[in-house]
Motif scaffolding. Sequence first.
Motif, PDB file in Angstrom:
ATOM      1  N   ILE A  74      34.972  47.520   6.028  1.00 39.91           N
ATOM      2  CA  ILE A  74      35.482  47.384   4.804  1.00 39.91           C
ATOM      3  C   ILE A  74      34.812  46.035   4.045  1.00 39.91           C
ATOM      4  CG2 ILE A  74      37.641  46.683   3.439  1.00 39.91           C
ATOM      5  CD1 ILE A  74      39.335  48.197   5.527  1.00 39.91           C
ATOM      6  N   PRO A  75      34.892  44.915   4.554  1.00 40.15           N
ATOM      7  CA  PRO A  75      34.332  43.746   3.562  1.00 40.15           C
ATOM      8  C   PRO A  75      32.689  44.091   3.624  1.00 40.15           C
ATOM      9  CG  PRO A  75      35.884  42.890   5.065  1.00 40.15           C
ATOM     10  CD  PRO A  75      35.395  44.304   5.636  1.00 40.15           C
ATOM     11  N   LEU A  76      31.940  44.458   4.757  1.00 44.42           N
ATOM     12  CA  LEU A  76      30.529  44.384   4.845  1.00 44.42           C
ATOM     13  C   LEU A  76      30.045  45.581   4.395  1.00 44.42           C
ATOM     14  CD1 LEU A  76      28.078  42.908   6.110  1.00 44.42           C
ATOM     15  CD2 LEU A  76      28.297  43.850   8.076  1.00 44.42           C
ATOM     16  N   PHE A  77      30.435  46.838   4.775  1.00 47.70           N
ATOM     17  CA  PHE A  77      30.045  48.251   4.168  1.00 47.70           C
ATOM     18  C   PHE A  77      30.436  48.220   3.159  1.00 47.70           C
ATOM     19  CE2 PHE A  77      29.168  49.929   9.171  1.00 47.70           C
ATOM     20  CZ  PHE A  77      27.885  48.821   9.074  1.00 47.70           C
ATOM     21  N   LYS A  78      31.783  48.435   2.917  1.00 45.31           N
ATOM     22  CA  LYS A  78      32.321  48.860   1.539  1.00 45.31           C
ATOM     23  C   LYS A  78      32.054  47.921   0.405  1.00 45.31           C
ATOM     24  CE  LYS A  78      36.638  49.872  -0.725  1.00 45.31           C
ATOM     25  NZ  LYS A  78      38.156  49.904  -0.569  1.00 45.31           N
ATOM     26  N   TYR A  79      32.308  46.743   0.477  1.00 44.23           N
ATOM     27  CA  TYR A  79      32.360  45.892  -0.628  1.00 44.23           C
ATOM     28  C   TYR A  79      30.840  45.116  -0.785  1.00 44.23           C
ATOM     29  CZ  TYR A  79      37.299  45.988  -1.525  1.00 44.23           C
ATOM     30  OH  TYR A  79      38.374  46.520  -1.552  1.00 44.23           O
ATOM     31  N   ILE A  80      30.255  44.651   0.253  1.00 39.01           N
ATOM     32  CA  ILE A  80      29.153  44.049   0.222  1.00 39.01           C
ATOM     33  C   ILE A  80      28.113  45.033  -0.434  1.00 39.01           C
ATOM     34  CG2 ILE A  80      27.230  43.021   1.323  1.00 39.01           C
ATOM     35  CD1 ILE A  80      29.657  41.044   0.709  1.00 39.01           C
ATOM     36  N   ILE A  81      27.955  46.303   0.270  1.00 41.47           N
ATOM     37  CA  ILE A  81      26.886  47.142   0.083  1.00 41.47           C
ATOM     38  C   ILE A  81      27.296  48.186  -0.967  1.00 41.47           C
ATOM     39  CG2 ILE A  81      25.650  49.311   1.129  1.00 41.47           C
ATOM     40  CD1 ILE A  81      26.036  48.027   3.826  1.00 41.47           C
ATOM     41  N   PHE A  82      28.470  48.655  -1.135  1.00 41.56           N
ATOM     42  CA  PHE A  82      28.659  49.562  -1.988  1.00 41.56           C
ATOM     43  C   PHE A  82      29.382  49.164  -3.572  1.00 41.56           C
ATOM     44  CE2 PHE A  82      28.463  52.107   1.524  1.00 41.56           C
ATOM     45  CZ  PHE A  82      27.442  53.253   1.348  1.00 41.56           C
ATOM     46  N   VAL A  83      30.481  48.288  -3.275  1.00 42.46           N
ATOM     47  CA  VAL A  83      31.564  48.159  -4.418  1.00 42.46           C
ATOM     48  C   VAL A  83      30.697  46.989  -5.257  1.00 42.46           C
ATOM     49  CG1 VAL A  83      33.867  47.271  -5.106  1.00 42.46           C
ATOM     50  CG2 VAL A  83      33.499  48.860  -3.291  1.00 42.46           C
ATOM     51  N   LEU A  84      30.311  46.140  -4.624  1.00 41.82           N
ATOM     52  CA  LEU A  84      29.706  45.067  -5.514  1.00 41.82           C
ATOM     53  C   LEU A  84      28.718  45.638  -6.579  1.00 41.82           C
ATOM     54  CD1 LEU A  84      29.147  41.864  -3.344  1.00 41.82           C
ATOM     55  CD2 LEU A  84      31.093  42.357  -4.944  1.00 41.82           C
ATOM     56  N   GLY A  85      27.918  46.790  -6.101  1.00 43.67           N
ATOM     57  CA  GLY A  85      27.054  47.566  -7.166  1.00 43.67           C
ATOM     58  C   GLY A  85      27.630  48.230  -8.393  1.00 43.67           C
ATOM     59  N   ALA A  86      29.273  48.289  -8.192  1.00 46.21           N
ATOM     60  CA  ALA A  86      29.820  49.110  -9.368  1.00 46.21           C
ATOM     61  C   ALA A  86      30.303  48.097 -10.261  1.00 46.21           C
ATOM     62  CB  ALA A  86      30.858  49.815  -8.795  1.00 46.21           C
ATOM     63  N   ASP A  87      29.483  46.928 -10.564  1.00 42.53           N
ATOM     64  CA  ASP A  87      29.973  45.864 -11.850  1.00 42.53           C
ATOM     65  C   ASP A  87      29.768  46.132 -13.054  1.00 42.53           C
ATOM     66  OD1 ASP A  87      27.283  44.042 -12.715  1.00 42.53           O
ATOM     67  OD2 ASP A  87      27.193  45.654 -11.227  1.00 42.53           O
ATOM     68  N   ASP A  88      30.514  45.775 -13.868  1.00 42.42           N
ATOM     69  CA  ASP A  88      30.787  46.136 -15.309  1.00 42.42           C
ATOM     70  C   ASP A  88      29.788  45.022 -15.996  1.00 42.42           C
ATOM     71  OD1 ASP A  88      31.016  46.972 -17.797  1.00 42.42           O
ATOM     72  OD2 ASP A  88      33.021  46.447 -17.923  1.00 42.42           O
ATOM     73  N   ASN A  89      28.433  44.971 -16.154  1.00 42.59           N
ATOM     74  CA  ASN A  89      27.767  43.931 -16.678  1.00 42.59           C
ATOM     75  C   ASN A  89      27.905  42.583 -15.904  1.00 42.59           C
ATOM     76  OD1 ASN A  89      26.460  45.729 -18.333  1.00 42.59           O
ATOM     77  ND2 ASN A  89      27.984  45.175 -20.136  1.00 42.59           N
ATOM     78  N   GLY A  90      28.188  42.611 -14.588  1.00 44.55           N
ATOM     79  CA  GLY A  90      28.443  41.337 -13.912  1.00 44.55           C
ATOM     80  C   GLY A  90      29.880  41.034 -13.790  1.00 44.55           C
TER      81      GLY A  90
END
Length: 746
Positions: A74-90
């Motif tokens: 969850i934190p390493l794969f899901k958030y660090i790798i994937f979800v953080l890339g789905a930001d709205d202009n930061g």
Amino acid sequence: MDSESGTPTRDSQLKWYKTTLCLAYQSFGVVYGDLSISPIYVYKSTFSGKLRSHEDDDEILGVFSLVFWTLTVIPLFKYIIFVLGADDNGEGGTFALYSILCQRAKVGLLSASHAPDDDISACGSQLPLKETRGSVLLKEFFDKHHNSRILLLLIVLLGTSMVIGDGILTPAMSVLSAVNGIKVKATGLDENYTVLIASLMLVGLFALQHFGTHRVGFLFAPVLLAWLLCISIVGFYNTVHWNPGVVRGLSPYYVYIFFKKAGKDGWSSLGGVVLCVTGAEAMFADLGHFSHLPIRIAFATVVYPCLILAYMGEAAFYTKHKEDLERSFFKAIPEAVFWPVFIIATLATAVASQAIISATFSIISQCRALSCFPRVKIIHTSNQIHGQIYIPEMNWILMIFCLGVVVGFRDTDMIANAYGLAVITVMFVTTCLMFLIIVMVWKRKVLVAIAFVVVFGSLELLYLSACLAKVHSGGWLPLVFSLVALSVMCIWHYGTLKKHSYESLNKVCLDMLLTVGQNHGVTRVPGICLIYSNVISGVPPMFAHFVTNFPAFHQILIFVTLQSLTVPYVPLNQQFHVSRIGPQEFHFFHCIVRYGYKDARKEIYAFESHLIDTVAEFLRTSSNDWDTGASGGEMIVNHQQSSPQVDAVVPRVENGNGVGAMQKKVRFRGVGCNNRELEELEEARESGLAYMMGNTCVLASETSSYLKKFVINIVYGFLRRNCRHPATALGVPHASLIEVGMVYRV
């Protein structure tokens, strides 16, 4: 030449490295407190229920294996790798994902009234990607079924309300768990004293919030780094000293053994295991306070390995001291370092609360900007990072509820049941929204999105089911908190939409206003009047009501409409859109001022100066256009004023050469002007400035249902009376304010 040109490059790189490492350092004190403090209560909460009868080595290693793989997936794969890339202009968080869907996929319910123009939504974004069959089918589904848009907004608001619930439960759970550790040494200490100590710590924590994330981060980061160092060293010592064989628990095989032996009791204990990822959502929600790289560096290099060592050491200790499983994390601390670790742990629990408090402020700010939350005071605590904010009203409300939970529950096991449900619900909402992001925004195949949901969503659903089974044992608390927050957000949004709809339907055309003015003999007085309303075109009903009853208004009228768009920031050169209303001799103008949901609003005097300067530029530009016979449209004029938002000022390049002066776009429509009109504007400016706003009372129509009357007349009316007044929120001086009372029957 190379060395001369290379020096600034090296300097800029060094500055970038320094800034990144500095932000990574601050993130320890703001983002990772909640996640890092979880070893204090994970094992205790897991073995406090039906798992008491399963305390063999295999079950202990099974729980450790579950913790390890949950932290990894969850934190390493899901958030660090994937979800953080789905930001709205930061910007991150549940509402940021929804904002992306509103901008790029046009499937949000807010996209109609808050959607940015294409030039803004495309600003800083990548080139449009080719539509896939899956994205086309999903868009057609949302276009065909309007209820699906409503359901999507409700899901987003549910996740948002759960984050607010986290902001209440996290400080209560963290601080109370640490303070209870003193009972390891003082076994006869009365419970009232631990509750009192925890309450005093919470009051101190919330009292520090007004200093801002920047100062709090620097203050708290050393505490959390000391805590991570302590638990990693203690964990390594316990592993080597008590049971080095515990490393076998890194194998997922022990997860299978755990469920095989524990069965249904093992499933029931998952509500305690899920607490190991509390605070993972804060990595995404607090993204606006920092950026991707610092958060990733801090987690991958420090937080993750330290947590694994801590949980491994606890498991090794408990395999030799099974009688301490249901007691406290502090039993696993060696006697020689107990008191130093206890003091650091107590301070670290205060840091743990900072992550979710900062995330709560960010989420509420986004909701307020998009008319999904009542008006509150938002203070920007940093000149460099606009995402660092402080909301006084919410800060003290969160503190009161936290104290209520600590004093009312006292039992960390019951709070843990509530805590786990709130945490996993937010994560599952994020997974659902990521499915739409992957297909409709990233334009990946549906199978990729399904794989994402299967891998991460199935694990979260497993934890969610275990947490729902404990609703009767404290799990009802986040449901109550989220229901209250969800109701407030939905009712405020519904009432605001009805109010805006009434103003749009009852706006007055200019000819009718002029006819009324001629019949009543309207008098023009010197000065400029800024008339605030939500009407984008035409004359607001409030102003027509004023002219009918008091036939006089200022020499120059500027109708101002403030719009909050579903983008984080609107470039400075695209914020002000000026147009003329009616014939030139009437001096009526309309200005639409557009903000992103993270934009800092200007102080009122700076705002009015910028607005009038923009009108003057509009007059000069349209005059030149009139003289040369050029067609109307979008013009670029030199903008000499400096602005703190340097990144919003874009130099225009002509014929390959950069133009040094800062420039600003002014869009206009209408007829030209002459120099006399500019002189009249300056004379009116010297005569004084007045502000006109509607002081409306929104009531349901007589034919409305009892439910609508209750929602609009009672609940929405109560929220409007007790939130910040629009004039106060804008900083309008009371001596220059004209309020027009009017009743809206919606």
